[in-house]
Structure formats: structure tokens, C-alpha cells
Design a protein around this motif. Structure first.
Motif, PDB file in Angstrom:
ATOM      1  N   MET A   1       0.275  -9.460 -17.470  1.00  0.00           N
ATOM      2  CA  MET A   1      -0.723 -10.463 -17.116  1.00  0.00           C
ATOM      3  C   MET A   1      -0.714 -11.650 -18.079  1.00  0.00           C
ATOM      4  SD  MET A   1      -4.098  -8.202 -16.243  1.00  0.00           S
ATOM      5  CE  MET A   1      -4.126  -6.880 -15.049  1.00  0.00           C
ATOM      6  N   TYR A   2      -0.197 -11.436 -19.274  1.00  0.00           N
ATOM      7  CA  TYR A   2      -0.313 -12.464 -20.300  1.00  0.00           C
ATOM      8  C   TYR A   2       1.044 -12.993 -20.740  1.00  0.00           C
ATOM      9  CZ  TYR A   2      -4.585  -9.851 -20.147  1.00  0.00           C
ATOM     10  OH  TYR A   2      -5.703  -9.201 -19.695  1.00  0.00           O
ATOM     11  N   ALA A   3       2.038 -12.820 -19.881  1.00  0.00           N
ATOM     12  CA  ALA A   3       3.360 -13.341 -20.185  1.00  0.00           C
ATOM     13  C   ALA A   3       3.260 -14.851 -20.405  1.00  0.00           C
ATOM     14  CB  ALA A   3       4.323 -13.040 -19.048  1.00  0.00           C
TER      15      ALA A   3
ATOM     16  N   PRO B   1       0.825  -1.217   0.000  1.00  0.00           N
ATOM     17  CA  PRO B   1       0.000   0.000   0.000  1.00  0.00           C
ATOM     18  C   PRO B   1       0.851   1.255   0.000  1.00  0.00           C
ATOM     19  CG  PRO B   1      -0.894  -1.614   1.531  1.00  0.00           C
ATOM     20  CD  PRO B   1       0.431  -2.158   1.066  1.00  0.00           C
ATOM     21  N   GLY B   2       0.498   2.180  -0.881  1.00  0.00           N
ATOM     22  CA  GLY B   2       1.242   3.422  -0.983  1.00  0.00           C
ATOM     23  C   GLY B   2       2.380   3.366  -1.974  1.00  0.00           C
ATOM     24  N   SER B   3       2.712   2.153  -2.436  1.00  0.00           N
ATOM     25  CA  SER B   3       3.805   1.993  -3.412  1.00  0.00           C
ATOM     26  C   SER B   3       3.378   1.047  -4.529  1.00  0.00           C
ATOM     27  CB  SER B   3       5.066   1.454  -2.722  1.00  0.00           C
ATOM     28  OG  SER B   3       5.479   2.308  -1.682  1.00  0.00           O
ATOM     29  N   TYR B   4       2.180   1.246  -5.030  1.00  0.00           N
ATOM     30  CA  TYR B   4       1.659   0.350  -6.062  1.00  0.00           C
ATOM     31  C   TYR B   4       2.370   0.586  -7.399  1.00  0.00           C
ATOM     32  CZ  TYR B   4      -2.217  -0.482  -2.837  1.00  0.00           C
ATOM     33  OH  TYR B   4      -2.976  -0.831  -1.742  1.00  0.00           O
ATOM     34  N   THR B   5       2.562  -0.502  -8.130  1.00  0.00           N
ATOM     35  CA  THR B   5       3.122  -0.428  -9.476  1.00  0.00           C
ATOM     36  C   THR B   5       2.206  -1.212 -10.414  1.00  0.00           C
ATOM     37  OG1 THR B   5       4.435  -2.474  -9.323  1.00  0.00           O
ATOM     38  CG2 THR B   5       5.447  -0.436  -8.479  1.00  0.00           C
ATOM     39  N   ALA B   6       2.460  -1.090 -11.714  1.00  0.00           N
ATOM     40  CA  ALA B   6       1.647  -1.798 -12.700  1.00  0.00           C
ATOM     41  C   ALA B   6       1.685  -3.307 -12.466  1.00  0.00           C
ATOM     42  CB  ALA B   6       2.129  -1.471 -14.110  1.00  0.00           C
ATOM     43  N   ALA B   7       2.779  -3.809 -11.914  1.00  0.00           N
ATOM     44  CA  ALA B   7       2.903  -5.250 -11.672  1.00  0.00           C
ATOM     45  C   ALA B   7       1.934  -5.736 -10.602  1.00  0.00           C
ATOM     46  CB  ALA B   7       4.335  -5.582 -11.253  1.00  0.00           C
ATOM     47  N   ASP B   8       1.412  -4.811  -9.797  1.00  0.00           N
ATOM     48  CA  ASP B   8       0.461  -5.185  -8.743  1.00  0.00           C
ATOM     49  C   ASP B   8      -0.964  -5.298  -9.271  1.00  0.00           C
ATOM     50  OD1 ASP B   8       2.410  -5.187  -6.692  1.00  0.00           O
ATOM     51  OD2 ASP B   8       2.288  -3.001  -6.571  1.00  0.00           O
ATOM     52  N   ARG B   9      -1.189  -4.935 -10.527  1.00  0.00           N
ATOM     53  CA  ARG B   9      -2.508  -5.099 -11.153  1.00  0.00           C
ATOM     54  C   ARG B   9      -2.544  -6.500 -11.750  1.00  0.00           C
ATOM     55  NH1 ARG B   9      -6.668  -2.065 -14.140  1.00  0.00           N
ATOM     56  NH2 ARG B   9      -5.644  -0.039 -13.861  1.00  0.00           N
ATOM     57  N   VAL B  10      -3.448  -7.344 -11.242  1.00  0.00           N
ATOM     58  CA  VAL B  10      -3.499  -8.741 -11.681  1.00  0.00           C
ATOM     59  C   VAL B  10      -4.915  -9.098 -12.132  1.00  0.00           C
ATOM     60  CG1 VAL B  10      -1.601  -9.404 -10.155  1.00  0.00           C
ATOM     61  CG2 VAL B  10      -3.963  -9.612  -9.346  1.00  0.00           C
TER      62      VAL B  10
END
Length: 339
Positions: free
Chosen positions: A258-260, A215-224
Motif C-alpha cells: 500500500m505504501y510503495a 472472488p474466491g482467489s483473494y491475495t494480499a495485493a487485493d487489500r487496499v
């Protein structure tokens, strides 16, 4: 609910007709468009060329980002509205029903309250213009892009703040573009949604927050993808929407990571379609039902295995008994000899 192919971040980018083919092949009712690209086609080769593929496919337009700088200076705002008439004409020609207004979470030069009033007035004005063409504006929260106020000003960064802006505008043609990832990152919860009139929703975009997100340091990798992270917020939302009879647009909030490993874009689009079908039905999209075993198969298999094991055990018992008997006999024969 009906499925829309949101091509952002899929890793399947291609020409407009290729994305339409993907949507048609995998059962999507609508497809998102890049309005800047469409305007460029219009200016270069005319409206008929710009719209031909979408019109011939008879495919709905899911949504599009409205490329207007609502938070800029008066000069910047006027300049970004230069193509507004063309945008509205193209959208109306394609029978588009909604567009997305991305609200910047920070401002370099404008304090919160002044910026709030600026957005309220401008969005209300543009919303009224789009209403004439039957196109709704959905305000989109960008909580994950928020940065600490260091030489700039904080703006809309939470779910509560985006709802406050929608309510302050108070125009029936202006609603909420709900991205579940941004909603949760911005402190949003289910009770805020269950308390609202669902007519406020212009679209729903699904993805969850990864289990390892900070929390507070979200990145695109945290979107699943839904139900592949921690709290399955997207599933709970879809179950609620199904119960309440929501019949609007539903798409996946995509990121390329997400689609790697997906072999090709048809596999990606097919996976998205299947997941959206399950979510629209209020089902966990990651659940895989065990194949049914016909009556008798399991018993026969077990019985066969038991039989084989039983025969082996019987042979071992028989051999053991024979050895014991031989040993006992030898002992009995040796005793009289000794006597």
C-alpha cells in the motif's frame, strides 16, 4: 473513535521506541505491540525493561495478538498457554484493554463441530481469566486465508460463522475484532453490523477490497487503502459508526504494498493519521478539495486572457481588412485604366 498505529505491513518496522515515536509524532493515541517480543524482553531483562518505553510515553496499547493455539490438541493448547500469566501481567501493567484472537479457517485434523466446541470452551475460559484484568478478547476472522478442504477440515471462513462463534461463547468479555477487508472477503455486509450491538466490537481495522480482486482467489495485493478500490465499505462503515457514537479503537489494515513509493516511514505514518482522521469524521479520505480562488482572481485571469486574445484578434482583423482594402483598391484602379 481514536486512532491506533498498527505497524503490521507498514514497511516501517523498527525498535519499540521508534514505533512509539512515530505514533506520538503523528497524533496516534495508541500503538499496537508485539506480545511475543514483549514477553521475550521480559524474560531476558525483566518487566521494568520490557515496559519502560511504553510507560514513559504514556501511550495506550491499541491491541495485541494473543499467541495461543486454541485449535490445537490438548498438549499443544497447554504448551501455548505456558506464558499466559506473564502475558496477562504485562498487559495489565501497560493498561492494555483488548487483545486479538485469530481464528484459523481450516483444521488439519479436527472436524468443524468438534473444533467449534473446542474453541468455544477454551476461549470462554481464557476470556474469563482476562476479564479479571479488564482485557477483552476480540475474535478475528481470517477469511482470506481459507483454503479448499483437501485432506483437512473447513472451519470459520465467513462473517456469519465468526458471529455465530462469538454468540455461542456468550461471554461479555469476548467480542469481535472487525477487519473490514476480511469481513467483505468472508461475505459480510453492512446489515449484519447495523443489526448487532456495537458493544460487541473490540476494535475496527480498515481497508477495502481492490477493484480488480477475483472472488474466491483473494491475495494480499487485493487489500487496499479505504476508498481506493471498488466498493468503499470502510467509508460506509465509518459513517455508520460515527452516527451511532462508536468511540473505540480505529486502525488501518495495512500491507506493505500500500505504501510503495513512500519516501520514509514518517510519510507513511502521517498519511495513515490523516486518512484515519477523515474516516472517523465520515469523510472520504481520498478526496482533495480544490484550492479556493479569491474573488476577482478568476475574473482577472480570464479577463486578462480574453484581453490578450482580443488584442490578437483585433490585430488579425485589422491586418485582414487592410489587405482586403488594398486588394479592392488595386482592382478599382485597374478598371478605369482598362476602360
Amino acid at each position: 473513535m481514536y486512532k491506533v498505529l498498527n505497524s503490521k505491513g507498514l514497511g516501517v518496522g523498527g525498535r519499540q521506541n521508534e514505533l512509539i515515536e512515530l505514533a506520538l509524532t503523528h497524533g496516534f493515541k495508541g500503538v499496537e505491540i508485539d506480545m511475543n517480543d514483549l514477553v521475550g524482553r521480559h524474560d531476558a531483562l525483566g518487566k521494568e525493561f520490557a515496559c519502560q518505553f511504553l510507560q514513559s510515553a504514556k501511550m495506550d496499547i491499541g491491541s495485541f495478538d494473543l499467541p495461543i493455539n486454541f485449535g490445537g490438541t490438548d498438549a499443544e493448547f497447554v504448551a501455548s498457554c505456558e506464558k499466559l500469566e506473564t502475558i496477562m501481567d504485562l498487559a495489565a501493567t501497560l493498561n492494555a484493554k483488548r487483545c486479538r484472537v485469530r481464528i484459523e479457517p481450516n483444521s488439519e485434523a479436527t472436524p468443524f463441530q468438534e473444533n467449534f466446541e473446542r474453541h468455544r470452551e477454551r476461549i470462554e475460559d481464557i476470556g474469563a481469566k482476562f476479564e479479571e484484568h479488564g482485557i477483552r478478547l476480540g475474535l478475528y476472522l481470517q477469511a482470506s486465508s481459507a483454503v479448499e478442504a483437501d485432506g483437512n477440515y473447513k472451519f470459520i471462513q465467513t462473517a456469519e460463522e465468526i458471529l455465530t462463534l462469538v454468540k455461542a461463547i456468550g461471554h461479555a468479555n469476548v467480542g469481535l475484532s472487525l477487519d473490514t477487508w476480511e469481513w467483505v472477503v468472508g461475505g459480510g455486509a453492512m446489515d449484519q453490523i447495523s443489526d448487532m450491538d456495537l458493544a460487541i466490537l473490540t476494535e475496527v481495522i480498515l481497508s477495502d477490497v481492490g477493484a480488480d480482486a477475483t472472488p474466491g482467489s483473494y491475495t494480499a495485493a487485493d487489500r487496499v487503502l479505504p476508498c481506493t478500490g471498488g466498493d468503499p465499505f470502510s467509508l460506509k462503515l465509518c459513517q455508520f459508526l460515527k452516527e451511532k457514537g462508536y468511540d473505540g479503537a480505529l486502525s488501518m489494515g495495512t500491507e506493505a504494498h500500500m505504501y510503495a513509493g513512500a519516501p520514509n516511514r514518517h510519510d507513511v505514518a502521517g498519511k495513515l493519521s490523516t486518512m484515519l482522521d477523515k474516516l472517523a469524521d465520515g469523510e472520504d479520505p481520498t478526496y482533495v478539495e480544490e484550492p479556493e480562488v479569491e474573488e476577482g482572481e478568476e475574473g482577472e485571469g480570464a479577463e486578462g486572457a480574453d484581453g490578450a486574445d482580443g488584442e490578437k484578434a483585433a490585430e488579425e482583423t485589422k491586418d485582414g481588412a487592410a489587405k482586403d482594402a488594398a486588394a479592392d483598391g488595386s482592382k478599382e484602379e485597374a478598371t478605369p485604366a482598362k476602360a
